[in-house]
Design a protein around this motif. Structure first.
Motif, PDB file in Angstrom:
ATOM      1  N   SER A   1     -18.659  71.397  -7.400  1.00 11.36           N
ATOM      2  CA  SER A   1     -19.755  70.770  -8.126  1.00 11.36           C
ATOM      3  C   SER A   1     -20.432  71.765  -9.062  1.00 11.36           C
ATOM      4  CB  SER A   1     -20.786  70.200  -7.148  1.00 11.36           C
ATOM      5  OG  SER A   1     -21.348  71.225  -6.349  1.00 11.36           O
TER       6      SER A   1
ATOM      7  N   GLY B   1     -22.546  62.918  -0.454  1.00  9.50           N
ATOM      8  CA  GLY B   1     -23.011  62.425  -1.739  1.00  9.50           C
ATOM      9  C   GLY B   1     -23.686  63.471  -2.610  1.00  9.50           C
ATOM     10  N   GLN B   2     -23.724  64.742  -2.165  1.00 10.15           N
ATOM     11  CA  GLN B   2     -24.377  65.787  -2.949  1.00 10.15           C
ATOM     12  C   GLN B   2     -23.724  65.959  -4.316  1.00 10.15           C
ATOM     13  OE1 GLN B   2     -27.168  67.776  -2.186  1.00 10.15           O
ATOM     14  NE2 GLN B   2     -26.958  68.393  -4.323  1.00 10.15           N
ATOM     15  N   ASN B   3     -22.394  65.969  -4.335  1.00 12.54           N
ATOM     16  CA  ASN B   3     -21.682  66.124  -5.609  1.00 12.54           C
ATOM     17  C   ASN B   3     -21.983  64.978  -6.563  1.00 12.54           C
ATOM     18  OD1 ASN B   3     -20.613  68.429  -4.551  1.00 12.54           O
ATOM     19  ND2 ASN B   3     -18.545  67.614  -4.248  1.00 12.54           N
ATOM     20  N   TYR B   4     -22.071  63.774  -6.014  1.00 14.22           N
ATOM     21  CA  TYR B   4     -22.332  62.609  -6.858  1.00 14.22           C
ATOM     22  C   TYR B   4     -23.781  62.597  -7.332  1.00 14.22           C
ATOM     23  CZ  TYR B   4     -17.754  61.005  -5.426  1.00 14.22           C
ATOM     24  OH  TYR B   4     -16.415  60.923  -5.223  1.00 14.22           O
ATOM     25  N   TRP B   5     -24.688  63.087  -6.487  1.00 17.53           N
ATOM     26  CA  TRP B   5     -26.082  63.224  -6.939  1.00 17.53           C
ATOM     27  C   TRP B   5     -26.157  64.217  -8.103  1.00 17.53           C
ATOM     28  CZ3 TRP B   5     -30.824  62.065  -7.933  1.00 17.53           C
ATOM     29  CH2 TRP B   5     -31.745  63.063  -8.225  1.00 17.53           C
ATOM     30  N   ASN B   6     -25.411  65.326  -8.010  1.00 16.98           N
ATOM     31  CA  ASN B   6     -25.399  66.304  -9.091  1.00 16.98           C
ATOM     32  C   ASN B   6     -24.939  65.677 -10.401  1.00 16.98           C
ATOM     33  OD1 ASN B   6     -26.293  68.387  -7.452  1.00 16.98           O
ATOM     34  ND2 ASN B   6     -24.230  69.117  -6.970  1.00 16.98           N
ATOM     35  N   GLN B   7     -23.940  64.793 -10.303  1.00 19.46           N
ATOM     36  CA  GLN B   7     -23.441  64.134 -11.508  1.00 19.46           C
ATOM     37  C   GLN B   7     -24.443  63.125 -12.057  1.00 19.46           C
ATOM     38  OE1 GLN B   7     -21.162  66.254 -12.544  1.00 19.46           O
ATOM     39  NE2 GLN B   7     -19.865  64.593 -13.226  1.00 19.46           N
ATOM     40  N   ILE B   8     -25.076  62.392 -11.163  1.00 20.89           N
ATOM     41  CA  ILE B   8     -26.100  61.429 -11.601  1.00 20.89           C
ATOM     42  C   ILE B   8     -27.264  62.156 -12.241  1.00 20.89           C
ATOM     43  CG2 ILE B   8     -27.805  59.741 -10.803  1.00 20.89           C
ATOM     44  CD1 ILE B   8     -25.803  58.953  -8.610  1.00 20.89           C
TER      45      ILE B   8
ATOM     46  N   ILE C   1     -15.466  67.255  -9.804  1.00 20.96           N
ATOM     47  CA  ILE C   1     -16.495  66.775  -8.882  1.00 20.96           C
ATOM     48  C   ILE C   1     -16.112  66.937  -7.419  1.00 20.96           C
ATOM     49  CG2 ILE C   1     -15.673  64.379  -8.898  1.00 20.96           C
ATOM     50  CD1 ILE C   1     -18.598  63.514  -8.705  1.00 20.96           C
ATOM     51  N   ASP C   2     -14.840  66.794  -7.075  1.00 19.91           N
ATOM     52  CA  ASP C   2     -14.434  66.893  -5.675  1.00 19.91           C
ATOM     53  C   ASP C   2     -14.051  68.309  -5.264  1.00 19.91           C
ATOM     54  OD1 ASP C   2     -14.786  64.183  -5.094  1.00 19.91           O
ATOM     55  OD2 ASP C   2     -12.857  63.689  -6.006  1.00 19.91           O
TER      56      ASP C   2
ATOM     57  N   PHE D   1     -16.254  65.222 -14.482  1.00 21.32           N
ATOM     58  CA  PHE D   1     -15.856  64.515 -13.261  1.00 21.32           C
ATOM     59  C   PHE D   1     -14.538  65.055 -12.702  1.00 21.32           C
ATOM     60  CE2 PHE D   1     -19.035  61.411 -14.466  1.00 21.32           C
ATOM     61  CZ  PHE D   1     -19.460  60.907 -13.249  1.00 21.32           C
TER      62      PHE D   1
END
Length: 211
Positions: A112, A58-65, A108-109, A105
């Motif tokens: 990041s 979830g690190q990448n998604y935290w970066n986006q959030i 994102i995968d 986005f």
């Protein structure tokens, strides 16, 4: 030395909000810096947990959030700082920032760091422009101000220094990440910029008047 700076930066992340509670201004909505102070506190907690227990999932998604919240809070600060002026310019910037965030986005995968660079670039231009406007208004004012007692001076300086330093880092992030030779330097510079940001935020909050 690296961990000394890291832990100092983490501790510095909780100081601005702690001072706000001491000043009884943690929930004062008219202060444009308050949302970013809360975001800084949340980020410091997340980073602290990540140091103790690596948060690879979830690190990448935290970066986006975080990038989205960063965009919203920094934009809010400058928008409120100049309200009601420059509404059209701020509206255009807001649309650009949101569109850029959506585009980010795509990476994102894969990387990041590229996504962060995409998000940071237009935000940096907003910070540079907003800081320029603030300094221009300062010189145009007939009133002589003591900048050392002006909270906005510390907030504007914090954003200006942080984004001016970190934007080139994130733009070169993929190259640096793939080069072990430069990654340590990247981490140190990023931590130092974060530490300066949080120290200036803390001083600015301290200079705010009691509620």
């Amino acid at each position: 030395m690296y961990y000394i700076f890291l832990y100092t930066a983490l501790f510095a992340g909780i100081l601005p909000l702690s001072v706000l509670f001491f000043k009884k201004r943690a929930f004062v909505s008219k202060e444009p810096i308050i949302p970013f102070i809360w975001l800084t506190f949340i980020a410091a907690l997340y980073e602290g947990i990540g140091v103790i227990t690596p948060l690879k999932v979830g690190q990448n998604y935290w970066n986006q959030i975080y990038s989205l919240l960063e965009i919203l809070t920094v934009f809010y600060f400058y928008f409120k700082l100049f309200q009601p002026r420059f509404k059209m310019i701020f509206l255009l910037f807001f649309v650009l920032l949101l569109l850029t965030h959506i585009i980010s986005f795509y990476w994102i995968d894969n990387s990041s760091l590229i996504a962060v660079a995409v998000n940071t670039t237009p935000l940096t231009f907003l910070v540079l422009l907003g800081s320029f406007w603030w300094v221009r208004d300062l010189f145009r004012s007939d009133e002589i101000q003591n900048l050392w007692e002006n909270p906005a001076f510390y907030f504007v300086s914090a954003f200006y220094i942080y984004y001016l330093v970190t934007m080139p880092l994130f733009l070169m992030g993929s190259f640096i990440f793939n080069s072990n030779l430069y990654f340590y330097d990247f981490a140190i510079v990023n931590i130092m910029a974060t530490l300066i940001l949080r120290i200036l935020l803390t001083i600015g909050v301290w200079k705010m008047k009691l509620a």
